[in-house]
Write a protein that holds these residues in place. Structure first.
Motif, PDB file in Angstrom:
ATOM      1  N   LYS A 108       0.852  -1.188   0.000  1.00 17.22           N
ATOM      2  CA  LYS A 108       0.000   0.000   0.000  1.00 17.22           C
ATOM      3  C   LYS A 108       0.886   1.236   0.000  1.00 17.22           C
ATOM      4  N   PRO A 109       0.764   2.100  -1.013  1.00 17.00           N
ATOM      5  CA  PRO A 109       1.581   3.313  -1.038  1.00 17.00           C
ATOM      6  C   PRO A 109       1.155   4.284   0.054  1.00 17.00           C
ATOM      7  N   ALA A 110       2.033   5.195   0.363  1.00 22.73           N
ATOM      8  CA  ALA A 110       1.727   6.206   1.373  1.00 22.73           C
ATOM      9  C   ALA A 110       0.598   7.109   0.887  1.00 22.73           C
ATOM     10  N   THR A 111      -0.197   7.592   1.823  1.00 23.83           N
ATOM     11  CA  THR A 111      -1.254   8.553   1.534  1.00 23.83           C
ATOM     12  C   THR A 111      -1.167   9.676   2.560  1.00 23.83           C
ATOM     13  N   ALA A 112      -2.054  10.642   2.461  1.00 23.40           N
ATOM     14  CA  ALA A 112      -2.083  11.724   3.437  1.00 23.40           C
ATOM     15  C   ALA A 112      -2.520  11.216   4.807  1.00 23.40           C
ATOM     16  N   GLU A 113      -3.116  10.027   4.834  1.00 21.20           N
ATOM     17  CA  GLU A 113      -3.607   9.472   6.091  1.00 21.20           C
ATOM     18  C   GLU A 113      -2.596   8.559   6.782  1.00 21.20           C
ATOM     19  N   GLY A 114      -1.621   8.062   6.045  1.00 23.14           N
ATOM     20  CA  GLY A 114      -0.685   7.144   6.682  1.00 23.14           C
ATOM     21  C   GLY A 114       0.462   6.755   5.779  1.00 23.14           C
ATOM     22  N   PRO A 115       1.518   6.165   6.352  1.00 25.46           N
ATOM     23  CA  PRO A 115       2.705   5.775   5.584  1.00 25.46           C
ATOM     24  C   PRO A 115       2.448   4.539   4.729  1.00 25.46           C
ATOM     25  N   SER A 120      20.684  11.750 -15.254  1.00 25.38           N
ATOM     26  CA  SER A 120      19.683  12.811 -15.249  1.00 25.38           C
ATOM     27  C   SER A 120      18.502  12.288 -14.443  1.00 25.38           C
ATOM     28  N   VAL A 121      18.086  13.051 -13.454  1.00 23.67           N
ATOM     29  CA  VAL A 121      17.004  12.587 -12.573  1.00 23.67           C
ATOM     30  C   VAL A 121      15.916  13.647 -12.463  1.00 23.67           C
ATOM     31  N   GLN A 122      14.710  13.182 -12.229  1.00 29.73           N
ATOM     32  CA  GLN A 122      13.567  14.056 -11.967  1.00 29.73           C
ATOM     33  C   GLN A 122      12.877  13.598 -10.694  1.00 29.73           C
ATOM     34  N   GLN A 123      12.358  14.562  -9.954  1.00 26.98           N
ATOM     35  CA  GLN A 123      11.675  14.257  -8.700  1.00 26.98           C
ATOM     36  C   GLN A 123      10.221  14.661  -8.790  1.00 26.98           C
ATOM     37  N   GLU A 124       9.351  13.758  -8.393  1.00 28.15           N
ATOM     38  CA  GLU A 124       7.927  14.051  -8.367  1.00 28.15           C
ATOM     39  C   GLU A 124       7.579  14.833  -7.103  1.00 28.15           C
ATOM     40  N   ALA A 125       6.397  15.414  -7.090  1.00 28.18           N
ATOM     41  CA  ALA A 125       5.952  16.190  -5.929  1.00 28.18           C
ATOM     42  C   ALA A 125       5.915  15.310  -4.691  1.00 28.18           C
ATOM     43  N   GLY A 126       6.226  15.911  -3.544  1.00 25.56           N
ATOM     44  CA  GLY A 126       6.242  15.155  -2.302  1.00 25.56           C
ATOM     45  C   GLY A 126       5.887  16.026  -1.110  1.00 25.56           C
ATOM     46  N   ALA A 127       5.728  15.384   0.035  1.00 24.22           N
ATOM     47  CA  ALA A 127       5.363  16.114   1.252  1.00 24.22           C
ATOM     48  C   ALA A 127       5.796  15.328   2.470  1.00 24.22           C
ATOM     49  N   ASN A 128       5.980  16.049   3.569  1.00 21.44           N
ATOM     50  CA  ASN A 128       6.234  15.439   4.866  1.00 21.44           C
ATOM     51  C   ASN A 128       4.935  15.488   5.661  1.00 21.44           C
ATOM     52  N   ARG A 129       4.471  14.316   6.096  1.00 20.33           N
ATOM     53  CA  ARG A 129       3.184  14.228   6.755  1.00 20.33           C
ATOM     54  C   ARG A 129       3.318  13.692   8.178  1.00 20.33           C
ATOM     55  N   GLY A 130       2.256  13.916   8.944  1.00 25.59           N
ATOM     56  CA  GLY A 130       2.194  13.419  10.302  1.00 25.59           C
ATOM     57  C   GLY A 130       0.787  12.972  10.626  1.00 25.59           C
ATOM     58  N   PRO A 131       0.603  12.331  11.780  1.00 21.52           N
ATOM     59  CA  PRO A 131      -0.729  11.859  12.176  1.00 21.52           C
ATOM     60  C   PRO A 131      -1.731  12.998  12.284  1.00 21.52           C
ATOM     61  N   ASN A 132      -3.007  12.647  12.173  1.00 22.09           N
ATOM     62  CA  ASN A 132      -4.109  13.599  12.322  1.00 22.09           C
ATOM     63  C   ASN A 132      -4.069  14.725  11.292  1.00 22.09           C
ATOM     64  N   GLY A 133      -3.616  14.407  10.082  1.00 24.81           N
ATOM     65  CA  GLY A 133      -3.670  15.375   9.000  1.00 24.81           C
ATOM     66  C   GLY A 133      -2.585  16.433   9.007  1.00 24.81           C
ATOM     67  N   VAL A 134      -1.550  16.248   9.814  1.00 30.67           N
ATOM     68  CA  VAL A 134      -0.479  17.246   9.888  1.00 30.67           C
ATOM     69  C   VAL A 134       0.357  17.235   8.609  1.00 30.67           C
ATOM     70  N   SER A 135       0.671  18.405   8.078  1.00 29.40           N
ATOM     71  CA  SER A 135       1.551  18.548   6.918  1.00 29.40           C
ATOM     72  C   SER A 135       2.657  19.520   7.285  1.00 29.40           C
ATOM     73  N   TYR A 136       3.926  19.059   7.168  1.00 27.53           N
ATOM     74  CA  TYR A 136       5.065  19.887   7.549  1.00 27.53           C
ATOM     75  C   TYR A 136       5.619  20.690   6.376  1.00 27.53           C
ATOM     76  N   GLY A 137       5.133  20.426   5.195  1.00 30.66           N
ATOM     77  CA  GLY A 137       5.647  21.121   4.024  1.00 30.66           C
ATOM     78  C   GLY A 137       5.543  20.243   2.796  1.00 30.66           C
ATOM     79  N   GLU A 138       5.478  20.885   1.646  1.00 29.14           N
ATOM     80  CA  GLU A 138       5.338  20.153   0.395  1.00 29.14           C
ATOM     81  C   GLU A 138       6.345  20.665  -0.629  1.00 29.14           C
TER      82      GLU A 138
END
Length: 225
Positions: free
Chosen positions: A72-79, A178-196
């Motif tokens: 199961k890939p990571a989501t905004a709800e969990g790793p 040559s590398v490319q990076q897709e969009a990402g974010a640091n997440r935490g429990p209860n909907g916390v977002s530390y940055g994208e």
């Protein structure tokens, strides 16, 4: 041309996660259960009916085949869950041009595996302490996964790679990528977002320097060019 000087490694943004499919092949074997007696062997030309067949030869109940837990890939709800560890291809174990390119792909897949799981040990096993970008990576994982936090997205894609496969004066081989990076974010429990991070729209040129040892390839340096 061999690149003979390397500037300080540029800390990359959160490198991201890459889920790789793992195929587990379960092979079965069937034993040859011979006839229980000489008389049965003599009568083997005629097919026995169900009532004539000895009970000992009845087929045993099929044993359920164990199935691996679903990835199961990571989501905004969990790793991410049940992330399979990338497997090194045989060619990546060779001291050859093709081997170095394959090893580079494999090493980056381990970076992505670590960002998806928080496990830096696979990268540490194949990298030397002098790899500065590796040190940034270890810190990223430690910070990204503390207090039940996790990293979402940010997948690294290698768009091209190549090497002249010539040793540098210090005995290393250089791989240009040559590398490319897709969009990402640091997440935490209860909907916390530390940055994208919005990721990269264009490719970034990087160089890897690796040494071939009796145990295989090991990374000495990775940095932006």
């Amino acid at each position: 041309m061999i690149r003979t000087s390397a500037r300080s490694a540029v800390p990359a943004a959160r490198l991201g996660a890459l889920g790789l499919a793992a195929i587990l092949v379960l092979g079965g074997c069937s034993g040859d259960g011979g006839e229980p007696g000489a008389e049965a062997a003599e009568n083997s030309s005629s097919s026995p009916t169900a009532s004539e067949s000895p009970t000992e030869s009845a087929s045993p109940s099929a044993t359920p085949t164990p199935t691996a837990a679903a990835y199961k890939p990571a989501t905004a709800e969990g790793p991410a869950e049940n992330v399979p560890l990338p497997v090194m291809p045989d060619v990546a174990k060779e001291e050859s041009k093709e081997g170095l390119i394959a090893f580079g792909d494999y090493w980056f897949s381990l970076l992505n595996y670590g960002y998806e799981t928080g496990d830096a040990s696979p990268v540490k096993e194949l990298s030397t302490p002098e790899c500065q970008l590796c040190e940034f990576y270890y810190v990223d994982l430690e910070e990204g996964y503390e207090n039940d936090d996790w990293i979402l997205g940010g997948k690294i894609n290698i768009t091209s790679s190549g090497t002249q496969f010539e040793k540098t004066p210090n005995g290393r081989y250089q791989l240009l990528l040559s590398v490319q990076q897709e969009a990402g974010a640091n997440r935490g429990p209860n909907g916390v977002s530390y940055g994208e991070s919005s990721g990269s729209q264009s490719s970034t040129a990087q160089i890897m320097e690796a040494t071939y040892t009796p145990d295989g390839w090991v990374v000495n340096l990775v940095e932006n060019m």
